[in-house]
Design an enzyme around this catalytic site. Structure first.
Site, mmCIF file in Angstrom:
data_model
loop_
_atom_site.group_PDB
_atom_site.id
_atom_site.type_symbol
_atom_site.label_atom_id
_atom_site.label_comp_id
_atom_site.label_asym_id
_atom_site.label_seq_id
_atom_site.Cartn_x
_atom_site.Cartn_y
_atom_site.Cartn_z
ATOM 1 N N CYS A 1 3.687 10.064 -6.843
ATOM 2 C CA CYS A 1 2.884 9.033 -7.510
ATOM 3 C C CYS A 1 1.512 9.572 -7.937
ATOM 4 C CB CYS A 1 2.815 7.782 -6.652
ATOM 5 S SG CYS A 1 2.519 6.326 -7.648
ATOM 6 N N HIS B 1 7.930 6.798 -4.385
ATOM 7 C CA HIS B 1 7.485 7.108 -3.015
ATOM 8 C C HIS B 1 8.650 7.319 -2.050
ATOM 9 C CE1 HIS B 1 3.162 6.210 -3.469
ATOM 10 N NE2 HIS B 1 3.569 5.357 -4.387
ATOM 11 N N GLU C 1 8.528 8.922 0.587
ATOM 12 C CA GLU C 1 7.973 8.938 1.949
ATOM 13 C C GLU C 1 7.897 7.543 2.563
ATOM 14 O OE1 GLU C 1 6.344 9.246 -0.792
ATOM 15 O OE2 GLU C 1 4.407 8.229 -0.695
HETATM 16 N N1 GLN Z 1 -1.795 4.056 -10.083
HETATM 17 C C1 GLN Z 1 -2.254 5.068 -9.196
HETATM 18 C C2 GLN Z 1 -3.098 6.100 -9.923
HETATM 19 O O1 GLN Z 1 -3.176 6.105 -11.083
HETATM 20 C C3 GLN Z 1 -1.092 5.737 -8.473
HETATM 21 C C4 GLN Z 1 -0.403 4.752 -7.585
HETATM 22 C C5 GLN Z 1 0.228 5.340 -6.356
HETATM 23 O O2 GLN Z 1 0.010 6.483 -5.997
HETATM 24 N N2 GLN Z 1 0.988 4.528 -5.665
HETATM 25 O O3 GLN Z 1 -3.680 6.907 -9.304
#
Ligand code: GLN
Length: 211
Positions: A81, A181, A183
């Site tokens: 992410c 995710h 994890e």
């Molecule tokens: N939207 C977040 C960002 O731009 C990432 C979201 C996440 O890691 N769950 O950093």
């Protein structure tokens, strides 16, 4: 035992550490250059990528990780992410507007928060095509939380998973980026795949013959 750094400046650090422990690796909380020394690989967790990028720059880790992992042939790095965003070469228009710091290691362009407001968080099944084994696909049920998408991949970067025709995971050599995710699930297979890469990195295929 494998010593795997987990970048612990902000975000869901402990969840990755727990998963690595379950796979019998030794997770190391990386918060500065000192704690980064001696790790064989790095996991960059989800969180807020602008904050993590800023803190990485302040601690000197942005430059150091870049140096060690350049070209996808050095240190293995797994970003989930926000971690995937940080691995990207570009985050398009938004990056220009905000001046966001990225590692610029993986030849891909990401779009942050691409799934929009009403779908900020959801769970979906994705199919991940693993490298080196054409038939091996991982089907995983994974959460997307204010997730980015990978808008395009180029050079040596390959898309390895899509969801609704959008790229949600990519790989460039030893660098692995997932918009979701793993994890936060009980499914350890993508982490195992990453650890396999780390092991291979440590034992070169062309080992010196004994005689
Ligand atoms: N939207 C977040 C960002 O731009 C990432 C979201 C996440 O890691 N769950 O950093």
């Amino acid at each position: 035992m494998l010593r795997i750094g987990v970048l612990g400046l902000q975000g869901d650090v402990e969840e990755h550490m727990e998963m690595l422990r379950r796979l019998s690796a030794t997770p190391v909380w990386v918060k500065d250059l000192q704690s980064f020394k001696g790790v064989q690989a790095l996991v960059i967790p989800g969180g807020e990528s602008t904050t993590i990028g800023k803190l990485m720059e302040e601690t000197g880790l942005l430059e150091e990780v870049r140096k060690k992992a350049r070209g996808g042939k050095g240190m293995p790095v797994f970003g989930t992410c926000a971690g995937a965003i940080l691995l990207a070469k570009s985050a398009g228009k938004q990056q220009k507007q905000t001046g966001q710091k990225l590692l610029e290691l993986v030849d891909m362009q990401v779009d942050r928060n691409a799934f929009g407001r009403q779908r900020e968080s959801f769970e979906a099944e994705v199919e991940i095509q693993l490298e080196g084994n054409k038939k091996k696909k991982l089907k995983m049920n994974v959460p997307f939380i204010r997730a980015p998408v990978i808008e395009k991949v180029s050079g040596n970067c390959r898309a390895i998973a899509t969801f609704e025709n959008r790229i949600v995971a990519a790989q460039e050599g030893n660098l692995l980026a997932a918009c979701f995710h793993p994890e936060l699930t009980e499914d350890t297979r993508l982490h195992e795949y990453f650890l396999e890469k780390v092991r291979r990195q440590r034992t070169p295929a062309t080992a010196t013959p004994l005689l």
